[in-house]
Design a protein around this motif. Structure first.
Motif, PDB file in Angstrom:
ATOM      1  N   TYR A  16      55.356 -26.916 -69.877  1.00 18.24           N
ATOM      2  CA  TYR A  16      56.685 -26.326 -69.720  1.00 18.24           C
ATOM      3  C   TYR A  16      57.433 -27.058 -68.621  1.00 18.24           C
ATOM      4  N   THR A  17      58.743 -27.023 -68.714  1.00 17.41           N
ATOM      5  CA  THR A  17      59.565 -27.528 -67.623  1.00 17.41           C
ATOM      6  C   THR A  17      59.714 -26.426 -66.574  1.00 17.41           C
ATOM      7  N   GLN A  18      60.147 -26.807 -65.397  1.00 17.18           N
ATOM      8  CA  GLN A  18      60.430 -25.816 -64.367  1.00 17.18           C
ATOM      9  C   GLN A  18      61.508 -24.848 -64.853  1.00 17.18           C
ATOM     10  N   GLU A  19      62.500 -25.370 -65.512  1.00 21.32           N
ATOM     11  CA  GLU A  19      63.591 -24.543 -66.018  1.00 21.32           C
ATOM     12  C   GLU A  19      63.085 -23.508 -67.028  1.00 21.32           C
ATOM     13  N   GLU A  20      62.196 -23.914 -67.914  1.00 19.91           N
ATOM     14  CA  GLU A  20      61.657 -22.986 -68.912  1.00 19.91           C
ATOM     15  C   GLU A  20      60.885 -21.844 -68.250  1.00 19.91           C
ATOM     16  N   VAL A  21      60.044 -22.180 -67.288  1.00 21.02           N
ATOM     17  CA  VAL A  21      59.259 -21.143 -66.611  1.00 21.02           C
ATOM     18  C   VAL A  21      60.166 -20.202 -65.830  1.00 21.02           C
ATOM     19  N   GLY A  26      62.444 -14.976 -65.258  1.00 22.47           N
ATOM     20  CA  GLY A  26      63.619 -14.256 -64.796  1.00 22.47           C
ATOM     21  C   GLY A  26      64.044 -14.582 -63.375  1.00 22.47           C
ATOM     22  N   ARG A  27      63.769 -15.799 -62.948  1.00 24.99           N
ATOM     23  CA  ARG A  27      64.180 -16.248 -61.627  1.00 24.99           C
ATOM     24  C   ARG A  27      65.104 -17.445 -61.785  1.00 24.99           C
ATOM     25  N   SER A  28      65.839 -17.736 -60.735  1.00 29.11           N
ATOM     26  CA  SER A  28      66.702 -18.912 -60.780  1.00 29.11           C
ATOM     27  C   SER A  28      65.843 -20.170 -60.732  1.00 29.11           C
ATOM     28  N   LEU A  29      66.361 -21.234 -61.296  1.00 27.42           N
ATOM     29  CA  LEU A  29      65.659 -22.513 -61.268  1.00 27.42           C
ATOM     30  C   LEU A  29      65.403 -22.931 -59.827  1.00 27.42           C
ATOM     31  N   ARG A  30      66.394 -22.768 -58.973  1.00 25.83           N
ATOM     32  CA  ARG A  30      66.267 -23.173 -57.572  1.00 25.83           C
ATOM     33  C   ARG A  30      65.142 -22.423 -56.860  1.00 25.83           C
ATOM     34  N   SER A  31      65.027 -21.126 -57.088  1.00 29.15           N
ATOM     35  CA  SER A  31      63.941 -20.344 -56.487  1.00 29.15           C
ATOM     36  C   SER A  31      62.588 -20.844 -56.972  1.00 29.15           C
ATOM     37  N   TYR A  32      62.487 -21.071 -58.268  1.00 29.83           N
ATOM     38  CA  TYR A  32      61.226 -21.563 -58.816  1.00 29.83           C
ATOM     39  C   TYR A  32      60.878 -22.925 -58.225  1.00 29.83           C
ATOM     40  N   GLN A  33      61.853 -23.809 -58.147  1.00 30.98           N
ATOM     41  CA  GLN A  33      61.601 -25.142 -57.607  1.00 30.98           C
ATOM     42  C   GLN A  33      61.108 -25.072 -56.161  1.00 30.98           C
ATOM     43  N   ARG A  34      61.680 -24.198 -55.383  1.00 27.03           N
ATOM     44  CA  ARG A  34      61.252 -24.042 -53.985  1.00 27.03           C
ATOM     45  C   ARG A  34      59.810 -23.549 -53.914  1.00 27.03           C
ATOM     46  N   TRP A  35      59.451 -22.627 -54.789  1.00 26.08           N
ATOM     47  CA  TRP A  35      58.064 -22.153 -54.820  1.00 26.08           C
ATOM     48  C   TRP A  35      57.127 -23.287 -55.186  1.00 26.08           C
ATOM     49  N   GLU A  36      57.478 -24.028 -56.241  1.00 28.07           N
ATOM     50  CA  GLU A  36      56.577 -25.063 -56.727  1.00 28.07           C
ATOM     51  C   GLU A  36      56.474 -26.239 -55.763  1.00 28.07           C
ATOM     52  N   LYS A  37      57.499 -26.498 -55.006  1.00 27.15           N
ATOM     53  CA  LYS A  37      57.459 -27.563 -53.999  1.00 27.15           C
ATOM     54  C   LYS A  37      56.680 -27.143 -52.759  1.00 27.15           C
ATOM     55  N   GLY A  38      56.507 -25.852 -52.580  1.00 24.33           N
ATOM     56  CA  GLY A  38      55.860 -25.360 -51.378  1.00 24.33           C
ATOM     57  C   GLY A  38      56.832 -25.199 -50.226  1.00 24.33           C
ATOM     58  N   ALA A  39      58.133 -25.325 -50.511  1.00 19.80           N
ATOM     59  CA  ALA A  39      59.152 -25.182 -49.476  1.00 19.80           C
ATOM     60  C   ALA A  39      59.262 -23.729 -49.016  1.00 19.80           C
ATOM     61  N   VAL A  40      59.007 -22.808 -49.929  1.00 20.63           N
ATOM     62  CA  VAL A  40      59.024 -21.371 -49.652  1.00 20.63           C
ATOM     63  C   VAL A  40      57.726 -20.808 -50.223  1.00 20.63           C
ATOM     64  N   PRO A  41      56.974 -20.044 -49.435  1.00 22.72           N
ATOM     65  CA  PRO A  41      55.728 -19.475 -49.964  1.00 22.72           C
ATOM     66  C   PRO A  41      56.014 -18.534 -51.147  1.00 22.72           C
ATOM     67  N   ILE A  42      55.193 -18.654 -52.174  1.00 24.57           N
ATOM     68  CA  ILE A  42      55.351 -17.773 -53.330  1.00 24.57           C
ATOM     69  C   ILE A  42      54.538 -16.500 -53.086  1.00 24.57           C
ATOM     70  N   PRO A  43      55.160 -15.339 -53.201  1.00 22.41           N
ATOM     71  CA  PRO A  43      54.396 -14.097 -53.071  1.00 22.41           C
ATOM     72  C   PRO A  43      53.301 -14.025 -54.142  1.00 22.41           C
ATOM     73  N   TYR A  44      52.150 -13.475 -53.769  1.00 24.94           N
ATOM     74  CA  TYR A  44      51.015 -13.416 -54.694  1.00 24.94           C
ATOM     75  C   TYR A  44      51.378 -12.713 -55.999  1.00 24.94           C
ATOM     76  N   ASP A  45      52.137 -11.634 -55.929  1.00 29.60           N
ATOM     77  CA  ASP A  45      52.505 -10.916 -57.156  1.00 29.60           C
ATOM     78  C   ASP A  45      53.305 -11.803 -58.098  1.00 29.60           C
ATOM     79  N   ASP A  46      54.172 -12.649 -57.548  1.00 31.27           N
ATOM     80  CA  ASP A  46      54.941 -13.574 -58.385  1.00 31.27           C
ATOM     81  C   ASP A  46      54.047 -14.678 -58.938  1.00 31.27           C
ATOM     82  N   LEU A  47      53.152 -15.200 -58.114  1.00 30.52           N
ATOM     83  CA  LEU A  47      52.221 -16.226 -58.581  1.00 30.52           C
ATOM     84  C   LEU A  47      51.393 -15.690 -59.747  1.00 30.52           C
TER      85      LEU A  47
END
Length: 74
Positions: A16-21, A26-47
């Motif tokens: 999948y692309t980041q955009e698809e996930v 149900g999150r913005s692409l930018r939020s997802y990208q930040r999580w996947e880059k490690g720029a912002v910690p992803i909460p365990y429930d979201d992971l």
């Protein structure tokens, strides 16, 4: 493995692309990208929600792939 590494490996496993996930979860692409880059910690429930509910995998499967050096899980 860290959360962002699990997220990236799971997404790439499902091809999948980041955009698809982001859209499926149900999150913005930018939020997802930040999580996947490690720029912002992803909460365990979201992971867990993304890996399990959205991508149909388990965190343990992803960790096992990494530990066993496999690119794909059975």
């Amino acid at each position: 493995m860290r959360g962002f590494e699990i997220l990236r490996k799971a997404r790439k496993f499902r091809e999948y692309t980041q955009e698809e996930v982001a859209k499926l979860y149900g999150r913005s692409l930018r939020s997802y990208q930040r999580w996947e880059k490690g720029a912002v910690p992803i909460p365990y429930d979201d992971l867990r929600g993304i890996v399990t509910d959205t991508l149909g995998l388990s965190i343990t499967q992803i960790e096992d792939m990494e530990n066993n050096g496999h690119q794909k899980a059975a």
